[in-house]
Scaffold this active site. Structure first.
Site, PDB file in Angstrom:
ATOM      1  N   GLU A  45       6.688  -2.520  -8.531  1.00 56.13           N
ATOM      2  CA  GLU A  45       6.034  -1.715  -7.503  1.00 56.13           C
ATOM      3  C   GLU A  45       6.474  -2.239  -6.145  1.00 56.13           C
ATOM      4  O   GLU A  45       6.232  -3.398  -5.809  1.00 56.13           O
ATOM      5  CB  GLU A  45       4.510  -1.811  -7.612  1.00 56.13           C
ATOM      6  CG  GLU A  45       3.816  -0.973  -6.534  1.00 56.13           C
ATOM      7  CD  GLU A  45       2.306  -1.151  -6.496  1.00 56.13           C
ATOM      8  OE1 GLU A  45       1.613  -0.158  -6.234  1.00 56.13           O
ATOM      9  OE2 GLU A  45       1.829  -2.283  -6.712  1.00 56.13           O
ATOM     10  N   TRP A  46       7.134  -1.389  -5.378  1.00 58.28           N
ATOM     11  CA  TRP A  46       7.538  -1.781  -4.024  1.00 58.28           C
ATOM     12  C   TRP A  46       6.457  -1.322  -3.053  1.00 58.28           C
ATOM     13  O   TRP A  46       6.277  -0.133  -2.837  1.00 58.28           O
ATOM     14  CB  TRP A  46       8.889  -1.163  -3.681  1.00 58.28           C
ATOM     15  CG  TRP A  46       9.402  -1.568  -2.319  1.00 58.28           C
ATOM     16  CD1 TRP A  46       8.989  -2.629  -1.552  1.00 58.28           C
ATOM     17  CD2 TRP A  46      10.427  -0.906  -1.554  1.00 58.28           C
ATOM     18  NE1 TRP A  46       9.688  -2.674  -0.375  1.00 58.28           N
ATOM     19  CE2 TRP A  46      10.577  -1.632  -0.344  1.00 58.28           C
ATOM     20  CE3 TRP A  46      11.221   0.213  -1.783  1.00 58.28           C
ATOM     21  CZ2 TRP A  46      11.499  -1.253   0.637  1.00 58.28           C
ATOM     22  CZ3 TRP A  46      12.139   0.593  -0.802  1.00 58.28           C
ATOM     23  CH2 TRP A  46      12.277  -0.140   0.396  1.00 58.28           C
ATOM     24  N   ARG A  47       5.706  -2.281  -2.520  1.00 59.03           N
ATOM     25  CA  ARG A  47       4.623  -2.001  -1.583  1.00 59.03           C
ATOM     26  C   ARG A  47       5.190  -1.874  -0.172  1.00 59.03           C
ATOM     27  O   ARG A  47       5.294  -2.833   0.570  1.00 59.03           O
ATOM     28  CB  ARG A  47       3.577  -3.116  -1.678  1.00 59.03           C
ATOM     29  CG  ARG A  47       2.666  -3.024  -2.892  1.00 59.03           C
ATOM     30  CD  ARG A  47       1.612  -1.930  -2.726  1.00 59.03           C
ATOM     31  NE  ARG A  47       0.811  -2.163  -1.546  1.00 59.03           N
ATOM     32  CZ  ARG A  47      -0.298  -2.904  -1.517  1.00 59.03           C
ATOM     33  NH1 ARG A  47      -0.768  -3.458  -2.625  1.00 59.03           N
ATOM     34  NH2 ARG A  47      -0.982  -3.078  -0.394  1.00 59.03           N
ATOM     35  N   ARG A  82       0.146   1.719   0.456  1.00 57.48           N
ATOM     36  CA  ARG A  82      -1.300   1.645   0.301  1.00 57.48           C
ATOM     37  C   ARG A  82      -1.940   1.684   1.680  1.00 57.48           C
ATOM     38  O   ARG A  82      -1.630   0.851   2.531  1.00 57.48           O
ATOM     39  CB  ARG A  82      -1.668   0.339  -0.444  1.00 57.48           C
ATOM     40  CG  ARG A  82      -3.137   0.149  -0.707  1.00 57.48           C
ATOM     41  CD  ARG A  82      -3.698   1.150  -1.701  1.00 57.48           C
ATOM     42  NE  ARG A  82      -3.052   1.078  -3.004  1.00 57.48           N
ATOM     43  CZ  ARG A  82      -2.453   2.121  -3.577  1.00 57.48           C
ATOM     44  NH1 ARG A  82      -2.419   3.306  -2.978  1.00 57.48           N
ATOM     45  NH2 ARG A  82      -1.889   2.006  -4.756  1.00 57.48           N
ATOM     46  N   GLU A  86      -7.741   1.662   1.555  1.00 55.36           N
ATOM     47  CA  GLU A  86      -7.694   1.419   0.112  1.00 55.36           C
ATOM     48  C   GLU A  86      -7.062   0.064  -0.217  1.00 55.36           C
ATOM     49  O   GLU A  86      -6.584  -0.158  -1.323  1.00 55.36           O
ATOM     50  CB  GLU A  86      -6.957   2.560  -0.587  1.00 55.36           C
ATOM     51  CG  GLU A  86      -7.602   3.915  -0.316  1.00 55.36           C
ATOM     52  CD  GLU A  86      -7.740   4.780  -1.564  1.00 55.36           C
ATOM     53  OE1 GLU A  86      -7.394   4.342  -2.665  1.00 55.36           O
ATOM     54  OE2 GLU A  86      -8.216   5.918  -1.414  1.00 55.36           O
ATOM     55  N   HIS A 143      -8.856   3.447  -4.830  1.00 52.24           N
ATOM     56  CA  HIS A 143      -9.265   2.043  -4.838  1.00 52.24           C
ATOM     57  C   HIS A 143     -10.575   1.887  -4.079  1.00 52.24           C
ATOM     58  O   HIS A 143     -10.708   2.369  -2.962  1.00 52.24           O
ATOM     59  CB  HIS A 143      -8.198   1.170  -4.175  1.00 52.24           C
ATOM     60  CG  HIS A 143      -6.862   1.260  -4.851  1.00 52.24           C
ATOM     61  ND1 HIS A 143      -6.062   2.363  -4.731  1.00 52.24           N
ATOM     62  CD2 HIS A 143      -6.214   0.400  -5.667  1.00 52.24           C
ATOM     63  CE1 HIS A 143      -4.961   2.178  -5.447  1.00 52.24           C
ATOM     64  NE2 HIS A 143      -5.028   0.998  -6.024  1.00 52.24           N
ATOM     65  N   LYS A 170      -4.917   6.696 -11.648  1.00 52.49           N
ATOM     66  CA  LYS A 170      -5.171   5.259 -11.532  1.00 52.49           C
ATOM     67  C   LYS A 170      -6.414   5.018 -10.678  1.00 52.49           C
ATOM     68  O   LYS A 170      -6.550   5.596  -9.600  1.00 52.49           O
ATOM     69  CB  LYS A 170      -3.970   4.561 -10.889  1.00 52.49           C
ATOM     70  CG  LYS A 170      -4.200   3.066 -10.627  1.00 52.49           C
ATOM     71  CD  LYS A 170      -3.143   2.491  -9.687  1.00 52.49           C
ATOM     72  CE  LYS A 170      -3.499   1.046  -9.330  1.00 52.49           C
ATOM     73  NZ  LYS A 170      -2.758   0.549  -8.175  1.00 52.49           N
ATOM     74  N   ARG A 212      -7.735  -6.462 -16.882  1.00 58.41           N
ATOM     75  CA  ARG A 212      -6.286  -6.504 -16.681  1.00 58.41           C
ATOM     76  C   ARG A 212      -5.543  -6.858 -17.969  1.00 58.41           C
ATOM     77  O   ARG A 212      -4.368  -6.559 -18.113  1.00 58.41           O
ATOM     78  CB  ARG A 212      -5.935  -7.505 -15.568  1.00 58.41           C
ATOM     79  CG  ARG A 212      -6.446  -7.080 -14.194  1.00 58.41           C
ATOM     80  CD  ARG A 212      -6.069  -8.103 -13.131  1.00 58.41           C
ATOM     81  NE  ARG A 212      -6.553  -7.718 -11.813  1.00 58.41           N
ATOM     82  CZ  ARG A 212      -5.912  -6.927 -10.964  1.00 58.41           C
ATOM     83  NH1 ARG A 212      -4.751  -6.409 -11.305  1.00 58.41           N
ATOM     84  NH2 ARG A 212      -6.424  -6.648  -9.774  1.00 58.41           N
TER      85      ARG A 212
END
Length: 250
Positions: A45-47, A82, A86, A143, A170, A212
């Protein structure tokens, strides 16, 4: 139903493991990518909310994405901005956030894109359609860093994401008790039996760590593990996740 992201399949076998790349400069991002490849996750995951220069100058974002692909090869990439509300690190108004997601899709910077649920519904639907036209998988997310919502609210949000066209819904939230964790797991289990899509849920913080590693038991298809810096409270290392999944394999 399963969903394929490049060469991995969500919704079958053990839950897959994603590792976040939270580099703040191109040098950091590419260096982090090399370390992530060595750890052999299922997905990176590239944030991009951490990448200030890339958000200010989209040509930098596109250029870095190309270099990133050269480093990771066939490893699937999920692109996530993001928002601050969130749990992200950078403020971006509604208009700019949605435009950025559109850019990510049109330039196909990754194999999957994260689109947050709580934005203009019409634009969200358009972005989902655009993503599918570009063969980009949509993970729709929500989130809550304050609490675990009521069970019916969790169920409603996950199903709403599917209604809006998400491939994978999600939801992540912050528990304050074991009862909160149970509520999330119950909702996850129920929704996983009522929708065709694979889904992702997790409770954050120390008390939520069980969610998790036990995703497969309750219906969650992906967990996030760290190589180096974590991107969320309670995130485990990829090594710990792999070991735990082996013990819980059904």
């Amino acid at each position: 139903m399963t969903v394929k992201i490049r060469n991995i399949v969500l919704g079958e076998g053990l839950p897959k493991i994603a590792v976040p790349n939270v580099g703040t400069t191109e040098k950091e991002i590419l260096s982090s990518a090399k370390n992530i490849v060595v750890a052999k996750p299922d997905l990176m995951e590239w944030r991009i909310d951490y990448y200030d220069d890339g958000i200010k100058h989209h040509n930098n974002l596109i250029s870095t994405a190309k270099k990133l692909r050269e480093i990771v090869g066939e490893l699937p990439i999920l692109i996530t901005f993001r928002t601050k509300n969130e749990g992200g690190v950078r403020e971006l108004d509604e208009h700019h956030y949605l435009d950025l997601v559109e850019e990510v899709i049109k330039h196909r910077l990754g194999d999957a894109v994260d689109i947050e649920l709580f934005h203009d519904e019409l634009r969200v639907k358009e972005l989902v359609k655009l993503a599918h036209n570009y063969n980009v998988v949509v993970i729709m997310s929500n989130h809550d860093f304050e609490k675990v919502p009521a069970k019916d609210v969790i169920e409603f949000r996950l199903k709403k994401m599917v209604q809006l066209g998400a491939d994978i819904p999600k939801l992540a939230c912050m528990p304050h008790s074991a009862r909160d964790v149970l509520r999330l797991l119950e909702a996850t289990n129920k929704v996983s039996q009522e929708i065709d899509n694979p889904l992702i849920t997790m409770a954050m913080g120390d008390i939520g760590k069980v969610t998790r590693i036990a995703g497969q038991v309750f219906g969650s298809s992906l967990s996030f593990g760290a190589v180096g810096k974590t991107s969320a409270p309670g995130q485990l290392s990829i090594e710990d996740l792999r070991n735990a999944e082996k013990y819980l394999a059904l």
